[in-house]
Design a protein around this motif. Structure first.
Motif, mmCIF file in Angstrom:
data_model
loop_
_atom_site.group_PDB
_atom_site.id
_atom_site.type_symbol
_atom_site.label_atom_id
_atom_site.label_comp_id
_atom_site.label_asym_id
_atom_site.label_seq_id
_atom_site.Cartn_x
_atom_site.Cartn_y
_atom_site.Cartn_z
ATOM 1 N N ALA A 9 0.819 -1.213 0.000
ATOM 2 C CA ALA A 9 0.000 0.000 0.000
ATOM 3 C C ALA A 9 0.852 1.263 0.000
ATOM 4 N N ALA A 10 1.867 1.311 0.832
ATOM 5 C CA ALA A 10 2.695 2.523 0.923
ATOM 6 C C ALA A 10 3.393 2.825 -0.391
ATOM 7 N N THR A 11 3.981 1.817 -1.013
ATOM 8 C CA THR A 11 4.695 2.059 -2.268
ATOM 9 C C THR A 11 3.723 2.335 -3.417
ATOM 10 N N SER A 12 2.559 1.713 -3.391
ATOM 11 C CA SER A 12 1.561 1.975 -4.439
ATOM 12 C C SER A 12 1.093 3.424 -4.404
ATOM 13 N N VAL A 13 0.862 3.937 -3.207
ATOM 14 C CA VAL A 13 0.417 5.323 -3.067
ATOM 15 C C VAL A 13 1.508 6.277 -3.537
ATOM 16 N N LEU A 14 2.752 5.994 -3.191
ATOM 17 C CA LEU A 14 3.843 6.868 -3.622
ATOM 18 C C LEU A 14 4.012 6.850 -5.142
ATOM 19 N N THR A 15 3.735 5.727 -5.766
ATOM 20 C CA THR A 15 3.812 5.632 -7.222
ATOM 21 C C THR A 15 2.814 6.572 -7.893
ATOM 22 N N PHE A 33 -2.952 10.621 2.259
ATOM 23 C CA PHE A 33 -3.159 9.241 2.683
ATOM 24 C C PHE A 33 -1.837 8.627 3.153
ATOM 25 N N PHE A 34 -0.763 8.851 2.392
ATOM 26 C CA PHE A 34 0.544 8.311 2.763
ATOM 27 C C PHE A 34 1.014 8.885 4.102
ATOM 28 N N LYS A 35 0.893 10.191 4.261
ATOM 29 C CA LYS A 35 1.292 10.829 5.523
ATOM 30 C C LYS A 35 0.513 10.242 6.693
ATOM 31 N N ASN A 36 -0.791 10.107 6.534
ATOM 32 C CA ASN A 36 -1.621 9.554 7.608
ATOM 33 C C ASN A 36 -1.308 8.085 7.868
ATOM 34 N N MET A 37 -0.993 7.368 6.811
ATOM 35 C CA MET A 37 -0.604 5.972 6.960
ATOM 36 C C MET A 37 0.685 5.864 7.781
ATOM 37 N N HIS A 41 0.609 3.948 11.224
ATOM 38 C CA HIS A 41 1.036 2.558 11.079
ATOM 39 C C HIS A 41 2.541 2.336 10.942
ATOM 40 N N TRP A 42 3.347 3.390 10.914
ATOM 41 C CA TRP A 42 4.787 3.164 10.738
ATOM 42 C C TRP A 42 5.376 2.449 11.952
ATOM 43 N N ASP A 43 4.935 2.818 13.135
ATOM 44 C CA ASP A 43 5.404 2.185 14.360
ATOM 45 C C ASP A 43 4.624 0.887 14.560
ATOM 46 N N ALA A 44 5.263 -0.239 14.270
ATOM 47 C CA ALA A 44 4.596 -1.537 14.305
ATOM 48 C C ALA A 44 4.059 -1.875 15.690
ATOM 49 N N GLU A 45 4.709 -1.386 16.726
ATOM 50 C CA GLU A 45 4.277 -1.707 18.090
ATOM 51 C C GLU A 45 2.991 -0.986 18.477
ATOM 52 N N ALA A 46 2.698 0.110 17.802
ATOM 53 C CA ALA A 46 1.524 0.908 18.158
ATOM 54 C C ALA A 46 0.381 0.760 17.151
ATOM 55 N N SER A 47 0.489 -0.218 16.253
ATOM 56 C CA SER A 47 -0.498 -0.321 15.193
ATOM 57 C C SER A 47 -0.927 -1.767 14.972
ATOM 58 N N GLU A 48 -2.178 -1.923 14.570
ATOM 59 C CA GLU A 48 -2.669 -3.252 14.216
ATOM 60 C C GLU A 48 -2.347 -3.589 12.761
ATOM 61 N N VAL A 49 -2.023 -2.598 11.957
ATOM 62 C CA VAL A 49 -1.623 -2.794 10.566
ATOM 63 C C VAL A 49 -0.102 -2.733 10.511
ATOM 64 N N SER A 79 6.983 16.033 3.606
ATOM 65 C CA SER A 79 7.924 16.475 4.643
ATOM 66 C C SER A 79 7.449 16.023 6.017
ATOM 67 N N GLU A 80 6.154 16.044 6.247
ATOM 68 C CA GLU A 80 5.638 15.543 7.518
ATOM 69 C C GLU A 80 5.846 14.036 7.628
ATOM 70 N N ALA A 81 5.638 13.321 6.527
ATOM 71 C CA ALA A 81 5.870 11.870 6.527
ATOM 72 C C ALA A 81 7.346 11.556 6.783
ATOM 73 N N ILE A 82 8.242 12.323 6.179
ATOM 74 C CA ILE A 82 9.677 12.129 6.405
ATOM 75 C C ILE A 82 9.997 12.322 7.879
ATOM 76 N N SER A 83 9.419 13.337 8.475
ATOM 77 C CA SER A 83 9.640 13.600 9.893
ATOM 78 C C SER A 83 9.144 12.449 10.764
ATOM 79 N N ILE A 84 7.983 11.936 10.449
ATOM 80 C CA ILE A 84 7.410 10.811 11.201
ATOM 81 C C ILE A 84 8.304 9.585 11.083
ATOM 82 N N ILE A 85 8.701 9.271 9.863
ATOM 83 C CA ILE A 85 9.545 8.095 9.633
ATOM 84 C C ILE A 85 10.888 8.268 10.332
ATOM 85 N N ALA A 86 11.476 9.438 10.216
ATOM 86 C CA ALA A 86 12.770 9.690 10.852
ATOM 87 C C ALA A 86 12.675 9.565 12.367
ATOM 88 N N SER A 87 11.567 9.997 12.946
ATOM 89 C CA SER A 87 11.431 9.910 14.404
ATOM 90 C C SER A 87 11.436 8.459 14.887
#
Length: 102
Positions: A9-15, A33-37, A41-49, A79-87
Motif C-alpha cells: 500500500a505505501a509504495t503503491s500510493v507513492l507511485t 493518505f501516505f502521511k496519515n498511513m 502505522h509506521w510504528d509496528a508496536e503501536a499499530s494493528e496494521v 515532509s511531515e511523513a519524512i519527519s514521522i519516519i525519521a522519528s
C-alpha cells in the motif's frame, strides 16, 4: 480500510505521486493518505496494521528523491511523513538520511 492492510500500500500510493495523467487532486489525496498511513502505522508496536520492513526500506530509499520532483503542495505532506519516519527509524534503520540531506 482493506487497502491499508495490503503489503504494498505505501509504495503503491507513492507511485501515484509521479504517475502521468493523474489529476493534481488525486496526487494530493495520495500524499495525505501516505502521511496519515505513516502517522498511524509506521510504528509496528503501536499499530494493528503492519508495514513490512522490506516496504519500509523501499520507502526510505526513495522518499527523499521523490520529494524533490513533486509540487510544493505534495512536498508539504511528504515532509511531515519524512519527519514521522525519521522519528522512528533514524539513525538505526535510516542511516542514509543524514548524508542524503547534506
Amino acid at each position: 480500510e482493506q487497502f491499508k492492510k495490503s503489503p504494498s500500500a505505501a509504495t503503491s500510493v507513492l507511485t501515484l505521486l509521479t504517475a502521468d495523467g493523474q489529476p493534481p487532486h488525486v496526487k494530493q489525496a495520495a500524499a495525505v493518505f501516505f502521511k496519515n498511513m505513516c502517522k498511524r502505522h509506521w510504528d509496528a508496536e503501536a499499530s494493528e496494521v503492519t508495514i513490512g520492513e522490506d516496504v519500509k526500506q523501499q520507502v526510505r530509499d526513495n522518499l527523499l528523491s521523490l520529494f524533490l520532483v513533486v509540487p510544493e503542495s505534495i512536498q508539504a505532506q511528504l515532509s511531515e511523513a519524512i519527519s514521522i519516519i525519521a522519528s522512528h527509524d533514524f539513525p538505526e534503520r535510516w542511516q542514509a538520511l543524514l548524508p542524503a540531506l547534506v
